[in-house]
Design an enzyme around this catalytic site. Structure first.
Site, PDB file in Angstrom:
ATOM      1  N   VAL A  54       0.555  -2.688 -16.370  1.00 33.65           N
ATOM      2  CA  VAL A  54       1.433  -1.542 -16.097  1.00 33.65           C
ATOM      3  C   VAL A  54       2.879  -1.795 -16.498  1.00 33.65           C
ATOM      4  CG1 VAL A  54      -0.042  -0.670 -14.237  1.00 33.65           C
ATOM      5  CG2 VAL A  54       1.900  -2.194 -13.680  1.00 33.65           C
ATOM      6  N   ASN A  80      -1.773   2.388  -7.659  1.00 30.39           N
ATOM      7  CA  ASN A  80      -1.915   1.374  -6.619  1.00 30.39           C
ATOM      8  C   ASN A  80      -1.449  -0.015  -7.045  1.00 30.39           C
ATOM      9  OD1 ASN A  80      -3.300   0.205  -4.082  1.00 30.39           O
ATOM     10  ND2 ASN A  80      -4.278  -0.878  -5.762  1.00 30.39           N
ATOM     11  N   TYR A 145      10.648  -6.707  -1.688  1.00 34.02           N
ATOM     12  CA  TYR A 145       9.458  -5.868  -1.578  1.00 34.02           C
ATOM     13  C   TYR A 145       9.793  -4.532  -0.921  1.00 34.02           C
ATOM     14  CZ  TYR A 145       4.694  -4.445  -0.380  1.00 34.02           C
ATOM     15  OH  TYR A 145       3.518  -3.745  -0.246  1.00 34.02           O
ATOM     16  N   THR A 180      -5.861  -7.830   2.824  1.00 34.27           N
ATOM     17  CA  THR A 180      -6.150  -7.923   1.391  1.00 34.27           C
ATOM     18  C   THR A 180      -6.093  -9.382   0.938  1.00 34.27           C
ATOM     19  OG1 THR A 180      -3.812  -7.695   0.826  1.00 34.27           O
ATOM     20  CG2 THR A 180      -5.119  -5.655   0.983  1.00 34.27           C
TER      21      THR A 180
END
Length: 251
Positions: A54, A80, A145, A180
């Site tokens: 991306v 995502n 972040y 995750t």
């Protein structure tokens, strides 16, 4: 690539693109959309038919075009793909700031830009961005972040305003801490992984980590044709972290 379980379901006849779809939240989203009838093009750096970086516009355009040529249309885009970062403003070099924003924010721009011609032709066009509780709550050691996800939230609202008259709905999900592989790696690197996991669970009022499947259900709602009047929102999937202020549990 995820094939649908059948032609029926709320996404029957629709085609979805999911970036970062080879693992974690993206993998759960791709599976959920496929189970609900969508044909899904999974974009990721590896382990998928539609390889996509991306941060590279040419790579993005090749992958999006390949999905459209394979399935004949694109109706849903789930942005995502993302990377994390730890530290205060004193801890991350400029290169890391630029790198995280390149993936988490500009990556959304590149993929959406490439998909827009197809989305404009869809009668059920929807874009869902993966944001984070970090966009709305001050979390320690997450300056970079959090800044990137704050930008995702603002970008989502701006995109919603820009494209609603194109017939494209844009929304985002704001998960809390999700179980995750990335979170697992953070826990493994902690001095006391068990205590760190307990602390992450405790800061979410329902007392546990969010599952990728729970986020996938929220994405499917926002992307679904039945949510035609849901536009420009952030949908928390955080066990109450954003809105609840509980008293300490009795000992």
């Amino acid at each position: 690539m995820s094939e649908p379980a059948g032609a029926g379901g709320e996404f029957g006849g629709l085609v979805a693109v999911v970036t970062g779809g080879a693992s974690g939240i993206g993998q759960a989203v791709a599976g959920e959309l496929a189970a609900r009838g969508a044909r899904v093009g999974v974009l990721d750096l590896k382990d998928t038919e539609f390889v996509c970086d991306v941060t590279d516009d040419a790579s993005v355009r090749r992958a999006v075009t390949a999905v459209a040529e394979r399935f004949g249309r694109i109706d849903v885009l789930v942005n995502n793909a993302g990377i994390g970062a730890q530290g205060t403003v004193a801890d991350n070099e400029d290169a890391e700031w630029l790198g995280v924003f390149d993936v988490n924010v500009v990556g959304i721009v590149r993929v959406t830009r490439a998909a827009l011609p197809y989305l404009r032709r869809s009668p059920h066009a929807a874009v869902v961005n993966t944001c984070s509780i970090a966009a709305t709550a001050g979390l320690p050691q997450r300056a970079l972040y959090s800044a990137s996800k704050g930008a995702v939230l603002a970008l989502t609202r701006a995109m919603a305003a820009d494209h609603i008259r194109d017939g494209i709905r844009v929304n985002c999900v704001t998960p809390g801490t999700v179980d995750t592989p990335w979170v697992g790696r953070l826990l493994d690197a902690a001095p006391d992984p068990v205590a760190e996991r307990a602390a992450l669970c405790a800061r979410q009022p329902h007392g546990r980590l969010v599952t990728p499947q729970e986020v996938a259900h929220a994405v499917a709602y926002l992307a679904g044709p039945a949510a035609g009047s849901t536009v420009g929102i952030e949908l928390p999937v955080d066990g109450g972290m954003a809105g609840l202020r509980l008293r300490p549990a009795a000992s």
